[in-house]
Design a protein around this motif. Structure first.
Motif, PDB file in Angstrom:
ATOM      1  N   ALA A  78      -7.283 -13.151  -4.940  1.00 25.59           N
ATOM      2  CA  ALA A  78      -7.371 -11.698  -4.123  1.00 25.59           C
ATOM      3  C   ALA A  78      -7.959 -11.807  -3.175  1.00 25.59           C
ATOM      4  O   ALA A  78      -7.313 -10.344  -2.213  1.00 25.59           O
ATOM      5  CB  ALA A  78      -8.807 -11.219  -5.243  1.00 25.59           C
ATOM      6  N   ARG A  79      -8.022 -12.613  -2.607  1.00 25.18           N
ATOM      7  CA  ARG A  79      -8.149 -12.944  -0.283  1.00 25.18           C
ATOM      8  C   ARG A  79      -6.782 -12.728  -0.231  1.00 25.18           C
ATOM      9  O   ARG A  79      -7.099 -12.373   0.934  1.00 25.18           O
ATOM     10  CB  ARG A  79      -9.781 -13.597  -0.461  1.00 25.18           C
ATOM     11  N   SER A  80      -5.625 -14.133  -0.658  1.00 22.11           N
ATOM     12  CA  SER A  80      -5.189 -14.014   0.219  1.00 22.11           C
ATOM     13  C   SER A  80      -3.650 -13.001  -0.030  1.00 22.11           C
ATOM     14  O   SER A  80      -2.765 -13.683   1.194  1.00 22.11           O
ATOM     15  CB  SER A  80      -4.047 -15.470  -0.500  1.00 22.11           C
ATOM     16  N   LEU A  81      -3.729 -12.743  -0.886  1.00 28.39           N
ATOM     17  CA  LEU A  81      -2.520 -11.835  -1.505  1.00 28.39           C
ATOM     18  C   LEU A  81      -2.818 -10.163  -1.324  1.00 28.39           C
ATOM     19  O   LEU A  81      -2.039  -9.852  -0.952  1.00 28.39           O
ATOM     20  CB  LEU A  81      -1.737 -12.206  -3.017  1.00 28.39           C
ATOM     21  N   TYR A  82      -3.245 -10.176  -2.202  1.00 28.58           N
ATOM     22  CA  TYR A  82      -3.620  -8.807  -3.152  1.00 28.58           C
ATOM     23  C   TYR A  82      -4.431  -7.986  -1.781  1.00 28.58           C
ATOM     24  O   TYR A  82      -4.163  -6.762  -1.223  1.00 28.58           O
ATOM     25  CB  TYR A  82      -4.307  -8.646  -4.330  1.00 28.58           C
ATOM     26  N   LEU A  83      -5.280  -8.330  -1.133  1.00 29.53           N
ATOM     27  CA  LEU A  83      -6.374  -7.998   0.185  1.00 29.53           C
ATOM     28  C   LEU A  83      -5.777  -7.359   1.115  1.00 29.53           C
ATOM     29  O   LEU A  83      -5.620  -6.905   1.806  1.00 29.53           O
ATOM     30  CB  LEU A  83      -7.896  -8.437   0.117  1.00 29.53           C
ATOM     31  N   PRO A  84      -4.384  -8.340   2.019  1.00 28.56           N
ATOM     32  CA  PRO A  84      -3.597  -8.432   3.068  1.00 28.56           C
ATOM     33  C   PRO A  84      -3.121  -7.541   2.707  1.00 28.56           C
ATOM     34  O   PRO A  84      -2.408  -6.703   3.503  1.00 28.56           O
ATOM     35  CB  PRO A  84      -3.082  -9.973   2.696  1.00 28.56           C
ATOM     36  N   ALA A  85      -2.771  -7.794   1.723  1.00 33.52           N
ATOM     37  CA  ALA A  85      -0.840  -6.759   1.517  1.00 33.52           C
ATOM     38  C   ALA A  85      -1.924  -4.836   0.745  1.00 33.52           C
ATOM     39  O   ALA A  85      -0.639  -4.296   1.525  1.00 33.52           O
ATOM     40  CB  ALA A  85      -0.311  -6.831  -0.869  1.00 33.52           C
ATOM     41  N   LEU A  86      -2.296  -5.071   0.336  1.00 24.79           N
ATOM     42  CA  LEU A  86      -3.371  -3.147   0.637  1.00 24.79           C
ATOM     43  C   LEU A  86      -4.231  -3.147   1.958  1.00 24.79           C
ATOM     44  O   LEU A  86      -3.669  -2.449   2.637  1.00 24.79           O
ATOM     45  CB  LEU A  86      -4.429  -3.789  -0.492  1.00 24.79           C
ATOM     46  N   PHE A  87      -4.672  -4.282   2.589  1.00 22.57           N
ATOM     47  CA  PHE A  87      -4.478  -3.298   3.976  1.00 22.57           C
ATOM     48  C   PHE A  87      -3.696  -3.534   4.704  1.00 22.57           C
ATOM     49  O   PHE A  87      -3.088  -2.248   5.780  1.00 22.57           O
ATOM     50  CB  PHE A  87      -5.002  -4.447   4.888  1.00 22.57           C
ATOM     51  N   ASP A  88      -2.033  -3.554   4.728  1.00 21.52           N
ATOM     52  CA  ASP A  88      -0.510  -3.482   5.270  1.00 21.52           C
ATOM     53  C   ASP A  88      -0.624  -2.012   4.994  1.00 21.52           C
ATOM     54  O   ASP A  88      -0.106  -1.174   5.791  1.00 21.52           O
ATOM     55  CB  ASP A  88       0.489  -4.569   5.382  1.00 21.52           C
ATOM     56  N   TYR A  89      -0.514  -2.107   3.420  1.00 19.69           N
ATOM     57  CA  TYR A  89       0.530  -0.396   2.711  1.00 19.69           C
ATOM     58  C   TYR A  89      -0.395   0.609   3.564  1.00 19.69           C
ATOM     59  O   TYR A  89      -0.272   1.725   3.907  1.00 19.69           O
ATOM     60  CB  TYR A  89       0.150  -0.769   1.544  1.00 19.69           C
ATOM     61  N   SER A  90      -2.149   0.591   3.064  1.00 23.70           N
ATOM     62  CA  SER A  90      -3.228   1.424   3.468  1.00 23.70           C
ATOM     63  C   SER A  90      -3.000   2.027   5.349  1.00 23.70           C
ATOM     64  O   SER A  90      -3.117   3.356   5.105  1.00 23.70           O
ATOM     65  CB  SER A  90      -4.436   1.505   2.562  1.00 23.70           C
ATOM     66  N   GLY A  91      -2.480   0.760   5.791  1.00 20.11           N
ATOM     67  CA  GLY A  91      -2.527   1.315   7.124  1.00 20.11           C
ATOM     68  C   GLY A  91      -1.809   1.662   7.732  1.00 20.11           C
ATOM     69  O   GLY A  91      -1.522   2.890   8.693  1.00 20.11           O
ATOM     70  N   ASP A  92      -0.440   1.318   6.714  1.00 19.68           N
ATOM     71  CA  ASP A  92       1.081   2.119   7.226  1.00 19.68           C
ATOM     72  C   ASP A  92       0.842   3.468   7.105  1.00 19.68           C
ATOM     73  O   ASP A  92       0.913   4.511   7.432  1.00 19.68           O
ATOM     74  CB  ASP A  92       2.038   2.077   6.850  1.00 19.68           C
ATOM     75  N   ILE A  93      -0.076   3.525   5.462  1.00 21.03           N
ATOM     76  CA  ILE A  93      -0.013   5.363   5.309  1.00 21.03           C
ATOM     77  C   ILE A  93      -0.750   5.780   6.391  1.00 21.03           C
ATOM     78  O   ILE A  93      -0.704   7.319   6.388  1.00 21.03           O
ATOM     79  CB  ILE A  93      -0.613   5.072   3.784  1.00 21.03           C
ATOM     80  N   ALA A  94      -2.096   4.860   6.691  1.00 24.94           N
ATOM     81  CA  ALA A  94      -2.786   5.708   7.755  1.00 24.94           C
ATOM     82  C   ALA A  94      -1.876   6.241   8.484  1.00 24.94           C
ATOM     83  O   ALA A  94      -3.019   6.798   9.742  1.00 24.94           O
ATOM     84  CB  ALA A  94      -3.910   4.758   7.489  1.00 24.94           C
ATOM     85  N   THR A  95      -1.304   5.399   9.330  1.00 26.66           N
ATOM     86  CA  THR A  95      -0.472   5.839  10.370  1.00 26.66           C
ATOM     87  C   THR A  95       0.005   6.488  10.417  1.00 26.66           C
ATOM     88  O   THR A  95       0.029   7.741  11.656  1.00 26.66           O
ATOM     89  CB  THR A  95       0.145   4.392  11.159  1.00 26.66           C
ATOM     90  N   SER A  96       0.743   6.456   8.900  1.00 23.58           N
ATOM     91  CA  SER A  96       2.035   7.978   9.040  1.00 23.58           C
ATOM     92  C   SER A  96       1.015   8.880   8.839  1.00 23.58           C
ATOM     93  O   SER A  96       1.170  10.608   9.218  1.00 23.58           O
ATOM     94  CB  SER A  96       1.951   7.878   7.324  1.00 23.58           C
ATOM     95  N   VAL A  97      -0.469   9.724   8.427  1.00 22.23           N
ATOM     96  CA  VAL A  97      -1.182  10.561   8.403  1.00 22.23           C
ATOM     97  C   VAL A  97      -1.623  10.687   9.956  1.00 22.23           C
ATOM     98  O   VAL A  97      -1.382  12.209  10.045  1.00 22.23           O
ATOM     99  CB  VAL A  97      -1.925  10.104   7.435  1.00 22.23           C
ATOM    100  N   ALA A  98      -2.019  10.009  10.866  1.00 21.67           N
ATOM    101  CA  ALA A  98      -2.065  10.514  12.415  1.00 21.67           C
ATOM    102  C   ALA A  98      -1.057  10.430  13.262  1.00 21.67           C
ATOM    103  O   ALA A  98      -1.132  12.024  13.765  1.00 21.67           O
ATOM    104  CB  ALA A  98      -2.722   8.593  13.022  1.00 21.67           C
ATOM    105  N   THR A  99      -0.109  10.420  12.104  1.00 24.33           N
ATOM    106  CA  THR A  99       1.070  10.659  13.019  1.00 24.33           C
ATOM    107  C   THR A  99       1.655  12.273  12.312  1.00 24.33           C
ATOM    108  O   THR A  99       2.179  12.872  13.953  1.00 24.33           O
ATOM    109  CB  THR A  99       2.667   9.765  12.791  1.00 24.33           C
ATOM    110  N   LYS A 100       1.593  12.629  12.042  1.00 24.38           N
ATOM    111  CA  LYS A 100       1.538  13.794  11.246  1.00 24.38           C
ATOM    112  C   LYS A 100       0.919  15.321  11.934  1.00 24.38           C
ATOM    113  O   LYS A 100       1.174  16.158  12.464  1.00 24.38           O
ATOM    114  CB  LYS A 100       1.709  13.847   9.541  1.00 24.38           C
TER     115      LYS A 100
END
Length: 696
Positions: A584-606
């Motif tokens: 959870a700490r070493s694999l899943y949370l970092p992956a979700l941080f990356d994915y949600s961060g990229d989506i949030a960046t997309s929201v800000a850009t739009k």
């Protein structure tokens, strides 16, 4: 391996009876056969001759070392390799192997689980040759099957009590047969273990820490397809899998393991291997060899073999059916014959088995209890946790008639006309099969279906052998001094009374139904749903006395096994909890941080472009909530696991893992799996169920 090659190489790495007969002096061979078949004590001078012959044979086969091959309480096998070399004064070496080295070894007894029988500083233990199981060559090592005992003589292994239970059953069964005027030289059990397993790609296995550390997936959302189309069962075997199965057959046949049947099982990626029946303890040795070869040889084909009872949620797990019977001088005592209702000897052994299962249903359930098997039992894919006996139409009718003092007759086998002249008529069996029954009669044997796929079958067979020995003892004691018509009348009366007393254990219906669970409770049958529920039955005073009476396990040995099983349960769940926290700490949370961060960046850009990104905003909110849920569930699991780990009493610790840690594990899994469903596949850090189960 072609036909001639098979016959030529079958058993080529096994020190068979034919090899012994060829290489040993006739008097030595004759005495060794008496040791194997009649339990005669082995003389050291004979052992020296056997050791010399064994060594010469092994050297010719390319072996350089020997090892005492034993089964500690871990349930798997262990071995320590010693070379045959003995240095000489002139700098050369002599290849030697003595009778003493054959019959006794000395591994470290403190490094194996002992349930408190041995302290860390009490390291000495002994291995003792089991001549009933042939030596074999594996990886240029002569492997000698042995028992494993402590310095003070207590059994530290799975095999010793199994051999003792076979001795107990043989002695009591012989008493029964003598009463029928059919004395037997040798009575033995036969066992046929059906081994289920999964195959996945090795590269996917290496990317899943849960599979590597625990043997099962601790996370994974439901695949888009499971086993609902039922196309995998008995389906065409994939070329890669077929090549693997062929190599497994070849290697097992060289070791004299009678691998017979192989096929696809119900779940995707699941398969089964079934052997021909063998003498009980030998069959279990061969099953352990089979499990080892399955895991090793899978890597030759880029595969990983999973023998855990529940590698994947949402599809069936894996069991190991223990097909059990008893034979006297080669004749099956559970063969009903053409008229089973008139076969009094058969009815006595049948009644003894039914009584044995009912009397010790709690111990039979305990014998298959494990953290892995708890995922299967009662889950509509395996027998329920309630032990019951299925007899089939014909035997059930006979039993009912005996109980109610009614006349009955055996039914002949019906021929089924398929309505197509070119097809042969099918000879119908006298009874159908019931795959929902934990303990089912299948023609001339009973199939105990509750066993887990990765377990050592010694445990259930120890209980079953000893329980049947107890019933044979009761019958023989009750019939002592009775002959002729009096014996026949008393024996039949014993059968009827025994069936009446234990009729509650017989159930012919659907063992998966809720109605059966309610009915079983009304009948007073135990329903031990989890391992922590089942383990205490082992140390009930009456069960301790039961094992001790027949010389199978003394009180200290019983208690040691209870403690060892409890410790193993807690240790396995601790490893699973630790693995979940790590993933959870070493694999899943970092992956979700990356994915949600990229989506949030997309929201800000739009937003900068004046574009409303409603879907992306909602997704970011969902991901953020999911991340928080995983973070909190991880902390909760870590805390509860630390609390459980701190509990000192073995039973209380098991209870803590069942009641506190497992629910926390389930909560964390649900939180992670919910995020897998919406996370981009390229971001997800481990192979999904869709990839693991469906590969080409």
């Amino acid at each position: 391996m072609g036909k001639d090659k098979v016959t030529e190489e079958y058993g080529s790495l096994l020190f068979t009876d034919a090899v012994m007969q060829e290489r040993l002096p006739k008097p030595t061979y004759k005495e060794l056969k008496q040791v194997i078949e009649e339990g005669k004590k082995l003389d050291l001078s004979i052992a020296n001759e056997v050791a010399h012959a064994m060594k010469e044979w092994a050297l010719e086969k390319g072996a350089t070392h020997y090892a005492h091959w034993f089964q500690p309480l871990t349930g798997i096998t262990s071995e320590k390799h010693d070379s045959f070399i003995t240095p000489k004064d002139d700098g050369s070496v002599l290849m030697s192997f003595s009778g003493k080295e054959l019959i006794q070894g000395e591994p470290d007894a403190s490094s194996f689980p002992s349930g408190g029988l041995r302290a860390t500083f009490e390291a000495r233990g002994y291995t003792a040759w089991d001549p009933s199981s042939p030596a074999f060559i594996k990886d240029e090592v002569l492997c000698i099957p042995t028992a494993f005992i402590s310095y003070t003589g207590e059994a530290l292994d799975k095999k010793t009590p199994l051999l003792r239970s076979q001795v107990a059953l043989e002695g009591q069964a012989k008493r029964v047969l003598e009463l029928f005027g059919r004395p037997a030289k040798h009575v033995m059990t036969t066992v046929g273990p059906e081994q289920e397993y999964f195959l996945i790609k090795e590269e996917d296995f290496q990317k899943r820490p849960d599979l590597i550390m625990c043997g099962r997936t601790l996370f994974g959302c439901e695949p888009v397809k499971g086993q609902e189309l039922e196309e995998h069962y008995f389906g065409a075997i994939r070329p890669t899998v077929n090549a693997f199965m062929k190599e497994v057959d070849d290697e097992l046949w060289k070791l004299g393991v009678p691998a017979k049947t192989k096929h696809n099982e119900v779940a995707p990626g699941q398969h089964e291997l079934a052997p021909i029946f063998e003498q009980g303890s030998l069959a279990i040795d061969d099953n352990l060899l089979t499990m080892e070869k399955l895991k090793l040889l899978a890597t030759h084909h880029g595969l990983a073999c999973l023998e855990h009872e529940k590698p994947f949620d949402y599809v069936n797990g894996s069991g190991k059916h223990n097909n059990w019977s008893i034979c006297a001088d080669g004749k099956n005592l559970l063969e009903p014959g053409a008229q089973p209702n008139e076969n009094l000897q058969f009815l006595v052994f049948l009644a003894a088995l039914i009584a044995a299962v009912d009397t010790h249903a709690d111990l039979l359930r305990m014998s298959v209890a494990s953290a892995g098997n708890d995922h299967r039992l009662g889950a509509n894919e395996a027998p329920p946790a309630i032990v019951s006996v299925f007899l089939g139409d014909e035997l059930d009718e006979i039993v009912e008639a005996l109980i109610h003092d009614e006349a009955t007759e055996a039914h002949g086998r019906t021929r089924i006309d398929l309505g197509v002249p070119s097809l042969p008529t099918v000879l119908q069996d006298t009874t159908d099969r019931n795959r929902t029954s934990p303990f089912a009669f299948t023609g001339n044997k009973f199939e105990f279906r509750m066993c887990g796929s990765q377990q050592n079958l010694s445990d259930p067979n120890v209980v079953l052998n000893t329980a049947v020995a107890e019933q044979c003892d009761e019958f023989a004691t009750a019939m002592a001094g009775k002959t002729g018509d009096e014996f026949t009348a008393c024996a039949l009366a014993w059968v009827k009374q025994t069936l009446r007393d234990h009729h509650r254990i017989i159930f012919e219906g659907n063992g998966y139904s809720e109605e059966w669970e309610q009915e079983a409770e009304r009948r007073g049958l135990p329903n031990l749903k989890t391992t922590p529920d089942a383990l205490p039955t082992m140390v009930k005073p009456e069960n301790v006395a039961f094992f001790d009476k027949y010389g199978v396990l003394n009180e200290a040995e019983v208690h040691a096994r209870y403690v060892s099983k409890a410790e193993q349960y807690s240790k396995l769940l601790n490893i699973e909890a630790n693995t979940m926290v790590y993933m959870a700490r070493s694999l899943y949370l970092p992956a979700l941080f990356d994915y949600s961060g990229d989506i949030a960046t997309s929201v800000a850009t739009k937003a900068e472009l004046g574009i409303e990104a409603a879907a992306e905003k909602e997704l970011v909110k969902t991901l953020t909530n999911g991340i928080n849920a995983i973070y909190e569930a991880t902390a909760d699991l870590e805390s509860n696991n630390a609390d459980a780990r701190a509990v000192e009493d073995p039973q209380a610790q098991c209870d803590a893992y069942r009641d506190s840690v497992i629910p926390s594990m389930e909560h964390l899994r649900a939180s992670v799996d919910a995020m897998e469903k919406i996370c981009g596949a390229d971001y997800w850090p481990v192979p999904s169920y869709n990839s693991l189960l469906f590969w080409v």
